[in-house]
Structure formats: C-alpha cells, structure tokens
Design a protein around this motif. Sequence first.
Motif, PDB file in Angstrom:
ATOM      1  N   THR A   1       0.839  -1.201   0.000  1.00  0.00           N
ATOM      2  CA  THR A   1       0.000   0.000   0.000  1.00  0.00           C
ATOM      3  C   THR A   1       0.871   1.246   0.000  1.00  0.00           C
TER       4      THR A   1
ATOM      5  N   ARG B   1       4.263   1.362  -0.659  1.00  0.00           N
ATOM      6  CA  ARG B   1       5.274   1.356  -1.730  1.00  0.00           C
ATOM      7  C   ARG B   1       4.656   1.583  -3.106  1.00  0.00           C
ATOM      8  N   ASP B   2       3.498   0.920  -3.362  1.00  0.00           N
ATOM      9  CA  ASP B   2       2.902   0.976  -4.695  1.00  0.00           C
ATOM     10  C   ASP B   2       1.608   1.779  -4.728  1.00  0.00           C
ATOM     11  N   GLY B   3       0.721   1.498  -3.765  1.00  0.00           N
ATOM     12  CA  GLY B   3      -0.596   2.133  -3.775  1.00  0.00           C
ATOM     13  C   GLY B   3      -0.506   3.635  -3.593  1.00  0.00           C
ATOM     14  N   LEU B   4       0.532   4.100  -2.907  1.00  0.00           N
ATOM     15  CA  LEU B   4       0.726   5.536  -2.718  1.00  0.00           C
ATOM     16  C   LEU B   4       2.022   5.993  -3.378  1.00  0.00           C
ATOM     17  N   ALA B   5       2.472   5.226  -4.368  1.00  0.00           N
ATOM     18  CA  ALA B   5       3.713   5.574  -5.058  1.00  0.00           C
ATOM     19  C   ALA B   5       3.596   6.954  -5.683  1.00  0.00           C
ATOM     20  N   GLY B   6       4.586   7.777  -5.437  1.00  0.00           N
ATOM     21  CA  GLY B   6       4.590   9.095  -6.044  1.00  0.00           C
ATOM     22  C   GLY B   6       3.662  10.088  -5.382  1.00  0.00           C
ATOM     23  N   VAL B   7       3.009   9.664  -4.286  1.00  0.00           N
ATOM     24  CA  VAL B   7       2.056  10.527  -3.584  1.00  0.00           C
ATOM     25  C   VAL B   7       2.677  10.920  -2.240  1.00  0.00           C
TER      26      VAL B   7
ATOM     27  N   PRO C   1      -1.387  14.977   2.326  1.00  0.00           N
ATOM     28  CA  PRO C   1      -2.240  16.101   1.952  1.00  0.00           C
ATOM     29  C   PRO C   1      -3.227  15.762   0.834  1.00  0.00           C
ATOM     30  N   ALA C   2      -2.871  14.874  -0.087  1.00  0.00           N
ATOM     31  CA  ALA C   2      -3.765  14.613  -1.221  1.00  0.00           C
ATOM     32  C   ALA C   2      -4.911  13.681  -0.848  1.00  0.00           C
ATOM     33  N   PHE C   3      -4.615  12.633  -0.071  1.00  0.00           N
ATOM     34  CA  PHE C   3      -5.639  11.612   0.149  1.00  0.00           C
ATOM     35  C   PHE C   3      -6.232  11.651   1.551  1.00  0.00           C
TER      36      PHE C   3
END
Lengths: 445, 445
Positions: B151, B153-159, B299-301
């Motif tokens: 979650t 590493r990938d699900g929030l990658a770049g976030v 902040p985004a999610f």
Amino acid sequence: MSSLSTRRSADSVTSLKIGIAGLGTVGAATIKLLHAEPTHGGSGRNIEVAAVSARSRDRDRGVDLSGATWFDDPVALATSDIDVFVELMGGAEGSALKSVEAALAAGKAVVTANKALLAAHGMHLVTLAEASGAPLLYEAAVAGGIPVIRTVRDGLAGVPIKSVLGILNGTCNYILTRMENEGLTFDECLAEAQRLGYAEADPTFDVDGFDTAHKLAILSSIAFTTELRADGVSVEGIRGIEPADLMAARELGFRIKLLGIATMTEDGVDQRVHPTMVPLGSALAETSGVTNAVSIRGPAFGELVLSGPGAGGDATASAVVSDLTDLARGLAPTPLGRPTSALMPFKKPEAGGHRGAFYVRLPIADRAGAFAALAQRMASEGISLEQIVQKTPHRPDHLPPLQEQTVVLVTYTTDEAALKRALKAIADDGVIVRAPHVIRIAQTL
Amino acid sequence: MSSLSTRRSADSVTSLKIGIAGLGTVGAATIKLLHAEPTHGGSGRNIEVAAVSARSRDRDRGVDLSGATWFDDPVALATSDIDVFVELMGGAEGSALKSVEAALAAGKAVVTANKALLAAHGMHLVTLAEASGAPLLYEAAVAGGIPVIRTVRDGLAGVPIKSVLGILNGTCNYILTRMENEGLTFDECLAEAQRLGYAEADPTFDVDGFDTAHKLAILSSIAFTTELRADGVSVEGIRGIEPADLMAARELGFRIKLLGIATMTEDGVDQRVHPTMVPLGSALAETSGVTNAVSIRGPAFGELVLSGPGAGGDATASAVVSDLTDLARGLAPTPLGRPTSALMPFKKPEAGGHRGAFYVRLPIADRAGAFAALAQRMASEGISLEQIVQKTPHRPDHLPPLQEQTVVLVTYTTDEAALKRALKAIADDGVIVRAPHVIRIAQTL
C-alpha cells in the motif's frame, strides 16, 4: 531469472509522456500532484504531461498547461506521441470508450478512473489490452484514494478470498449519515448533498446503487478471478429509507449502510447492492460521511478493512498518480491480475437463494386483529421473529391521529423467498396500508 | 514501450522453485496455502516447494514435504538450485542473516517475514539485492496479513505522505485490551498472553516496543523514501501502564494504545514508539485484541486506515504467498520502492522537540499543600492544564488508608522538555511519592 530482475533498462532515464483527456477536478488535481513531486517514486523517470484534451480550452483550471499540446479530440490525443493515455472524462460510452479503445489498440498504456466504462466494457477493453500488450490500470475507479485494487490484485494475490464488501459510494453514505444524525428525510439530504457538490443534478447513478454496483463488479472480478460482469449485480438503492428506519436500526444496535457485497458461493459469485444493517461499533458502521470502507475476508487472513476517501479530486488523483508511478517504474500488472484465458466464466447463483436475518417495517391499519394476522402469516412461512416493536408515529396535537401504526419486525435467519411470500400474503390480507420496507441485516460484519 | 508490456516471456510456463528455511507455524501455513491453490494468481506458473530446511527433520508439521529436498544447513539451501529463498527462521543474526546474504549474493530472489533482520541489516541487504539484481520482498514482515508494504510502496507511489502510524504489535494490543476490559494488571495479562501463545517466554521484544520499532522503521523508510534506520526510533513500551491509567483514559474519552508513529518534519523523520491516548471511536481506539491497524496520512488523500490480522501463521503465510505470486507473475518491485541511490539519507530531528498534550499520573503525598505545589510548578513552566482529577485509590475497609493519592493531569499542548522540567521540580519538592507516569495524547487520530 532475468524476468525477475529489478535492474532498470536504459530507457528509464527518458520521460514517461502522458496525455490527459478530461480536465475536471480529478484532471487538474492529477497535474498538480505530478508537478509537486518531480521524482515520482524514485523511478528516475520524469512523468511529463505532454498533451491534454478537454471540452473547453479557455477555462482556467489553476494549473500550468503551457508545456502540453492541446487536442480538441480525445481520440486523436489517445493515438498521439504519448506513452500513457489518462482517461478522466467519465461516461461509459462516447469519447471515453472510443479514446480508450484507440489508445489500447495503438499499444498505449491506459490509466483511467472510469468505473462506468469498465463496468460496461471491461472484458472488451481488457481483451484489447491483452492483444496489444498495453497495460490498463484503474486504481482510481474503485473507492477513490483507497488502493483497494492493488490490495486485492497484488496484496492478496494467490490467497483465497471468500467475500469483498463495502461502502463504495460517498454520496449515499453522506446522505445516510446526515439522515441519521439530523433526523432529515432522504429528499432533504439529497438536496443538501447537491448543494454541496456531493451529488449530481441527476442523482440516480449514485442513490439508486448503480455506481456501487459498477465498483463492486470490478472488485469482484479481481477477487474471485472471474470475468467482469456488472449485469450480474442485484441492485437496490437508498431512496426507500426513512428516518424511522435509521432510528429503529440504532435502537436495535445497527446502522444502515448502502453496501456492495460480493460473495463466492458454491453456486457462483453472488453480487448484491442494497441497504444493510451493520452492527454498531463495526468498522463499516463507524464509516461516516463521504468516507469509503472495504472489508475483504478469506480463510487464511480473516478480515482486512481498508478505509479512506472514496471521492474528491485530490484523493482520486493520488490513485491516478500511483498507477502512473507503476508505469514509470516499469511495472505493468495484468489488468485483472491474470490473463483473460485464466479467468473463470462469470456465474450468478440462482435467484431467491439468499438467506439471512431481515428488518421489516410494516405500516399497518390501526384495527383490532391486524397484528395477530401479520404474526400468523410469518408463522405459516416458518419465519421466527427475534424482535417485534410497534410504534405510533408522532403527530402534533392539533392534527387528527393517523389511522396507521408502524410495526417493526426483526427476523431470525430465514429464506428471502419465504419472507416475500409472507409479505405478499400480509398485503393480500389488507393488513398493511402501504408497501412494507425490508432491509437485510448483516450479522457478522 | 517494451518495458511496460504485460506479455509473459516463454519461461513463465516453468515452475517457480522455492526453498523454505524455517518450518514453524508460518512455514507450515505457507506450504498449506501453496498446496491449496495450484494456479497461484493465474500466473500460469506453478510454485513448487523444491527444498526445505529446519532445526528438526523429524517433527510432524502436518504438511507433505515428500517432494522437497531436505537441507540441514539453510545457507546451503539458499544457494541451491532454487529461484526463490523463503526465510522464515527469524532472528536478526546467525543463520537468517547468513542465508539471506548468500541467496542475494547468488542472485536468488528472497522472500522474508523477518522484521528484526531488516531492521538490523536492511540497507546492507537491499544493497546486496541491488548489486545482484535479485528481488527482496518482505510483505509479511510488517503487520502480518495486512498488505501495508504494498500500500505504501505501490498504492501511494509518487504521492506525498505526511505520517504513518499504527498498532503494529498484536501482543501489546492484546495485553492492553485485556487490562482495560478485565481490570487486570500488566503482569497478569502478560502471563495470560504467554499461556495462550500470544507472547514469548522472553516478552521484552514485544512489550518493550522493539518489535513495533522494527516494523515502524521499515514502513517509515518506504513512506518517506529515506534510508532504513531502526536506531533512529525512540522506544517506550507498555510495562509502566497501570489499570488506573486505562480507567482514567476512558473517563477522559481516550483509549491507550502502543503506537509506532513516523512523521515527516522539516527537521527530519521523527520515529517514535510509545503508549498513546487515542480518542474513543477512532479506528485505532476500536482496534482490539491481536488485530493490527495502520493509519497513513497525506495532503492529497487525507487518511487511509488498514486493519487486519497482525500475526498468526495463516495471516502471515498469506503475505508470504502474495510475494511469491508477484514473483511468479514476473513482477519484481524494488525493495524500498526506489533505488538506494534515490533514497534520502536518514535524519533524526533534534531531541526534545516534541510538542503535544500529555496525560500525567502523579502519586502525591496526602498532605496539605501538595496539590498547590504541583500546580505552581506546572504554571512556572507555562504549562496549562485542561483537566485535573484527584483520586484516592480504593482500599478494602480492614486495611489502613494509604498515605498517598493519585492526581491525574491533562495538559494543553506543551513542549515535552518543559513538562520534564516541571516534573523534575515536583519530584525535588518531595510532593510525589513515586515516579510520575506520562502518556502522550494524540488529539487528531
């Protein structure tokens, strides 16, 4: 072991060129998020917004589009010189469908947040993607900012799943939360949600359960490795819920939520969307407002619950960016977790097979014997009652008393078909003055 | 776009040969789960348990090992003719370290559930993996069956992520839940947990917070893309918690949980493990028994919460199997989500910088003026008190009354350093008869 190598090929230093079709809330938020973090998950690969398309070129969206080529036609954008086509227009047909088809046919990776498109044309698009070898990613299509697609597809890969269920529509959950907390009617809460921008002018899609059904069908396909089939979902929305139901639910120790529920049965995959009574204190019951929550169960891991923002530009954008980062890192998961040839055909269980406990609200004529007649009909169908509550609706003193009373029943586990027969007999007896309202009770959520 | 292709190369039809070192609960459950689902996520690739190693060859583990080559030496197993080395022995040094080093050096993929090993030698092992191009996967090392590594590493990658925090140790959560529900002491609950197999004979690792610290350091590295450094974690366990604290917490609207908390600050990554008061009704407060829960914020999610089984053979095995399925599918995520060259160096913020609200339990001498002296010391340090509760411990009638009383204070937001100075002054005044107990209050969980 070359296929397992984590080394990156030489082309990883070039930009990943993306084209975004649709510059509404999610589109603009995606561009902002991409501009905010230039290194994108350390892939070493810049994600460049090379081209964009939207209905109006002139609108100020608060983002810098100066470096992006403008396309009036999203289909032309989809086949232009980009690596990834990002579809954020919405809609199951028309431009969204045509442009995604065109991108996949041209071998372009596609990232989309469009659940309606996937629900209507999922297998067709997955097959196109497979034929051209193009990735098709859609983390943003289900439960907004919650990475539930990855969790089911990768986090539980190879692990048997028994059921996937959850609160998948923020609009409905907002309305139900407000109805319960403020004692407002459905219509009042819907109007409020529309005013606040949580509900569309035409709310059918949300409040009648179709949006939940689309998301459920997508989740269900990945969880049970079956073909994606949204037409297999039984759907009931929240229009019939009255404040009295929410109050009664609380007295009984429950809260009413619109759930999408997909269960693997011996007979096929049961996919249902309907208002459900969930026990107070459970993770789903405590999920309020526009938040989404998904519960995944299986024999090995028990229960996993994921909760988070189900909608909103920024949250949905973070799911889009995570898909783009996967692509920038060179990872390209198979759209449904496995090749279409390895999917099981979708099979819907025979109707009427649902068993469970039910809440039934019956408006009965206020006459001697009504209650006994009703109880008799339930008994004839072998339905045992756990609780019976009779209520007289409150009326201001200056108005004449209503010639009806409300009876609330809670059944023990019974067949849905038997309950339907009993309710039909009760209606035929002339005991009820309007149609009864039935809500399923989830006893082990 | 060849690097994004979802087509599988020809070698995907051969078996993925794995060697498992360690055949305890998790090892046996992994083999059972692999035998139960032969197609493993539709990769088309069978996962074959080709070799095993454990301390005792003769023990009956309830699984069929007839097809597997036996190795007495896990290091020899690690470099044998296998594709993946699965390390389930545990321990930060010795055989676990040597065999994982050997496997990675030989270019074998490694799957491990060993958080202690990763906490102690993570950067060393990740560097080895990078050098040989071998994948190193460890979903099972943090929060058992909850796929939180993926979650983050990938699900929030770049976030961008602001904080990661959670209940990461089932033993501690079980003890705290029992203490609160049954009014038992720490020692009584620990003994019970040991009897039920939830706690080790030597419980230090769990109850003093080190296990939580190891998991937090791993999560923190992925979330904040910094080097993995477990020695940067401030650690306080649950031995000092008394039933009185749990009761007082509930009266104040909180529940006490052992949390691991990693926060990105301007000054570096703050990593702390300590008992924390979390508001009743929050997802973390409602996580009881051996269940784990992780909250991720950005902040985004907004906030994502994941909860599920934090331990247990089957749950941990499902995480091991999901890693193996990734490998069978040809997916090989980078161990820390990005190359080590792209990680930021770990930086710990200056000590004493923590600000927040605090719960303080003070056993005071039952003499005139004690209370005033205490309040004066707090005021001198500029600490405002939100609540003050004075309690006299219950004593059976036949015993003489205690010459002490308990004062519970809840401060407004203050500097931890100021509070420490005030408590030292109070101790120097002779106002308290034993050391005070301080618990941080999380106001926005």
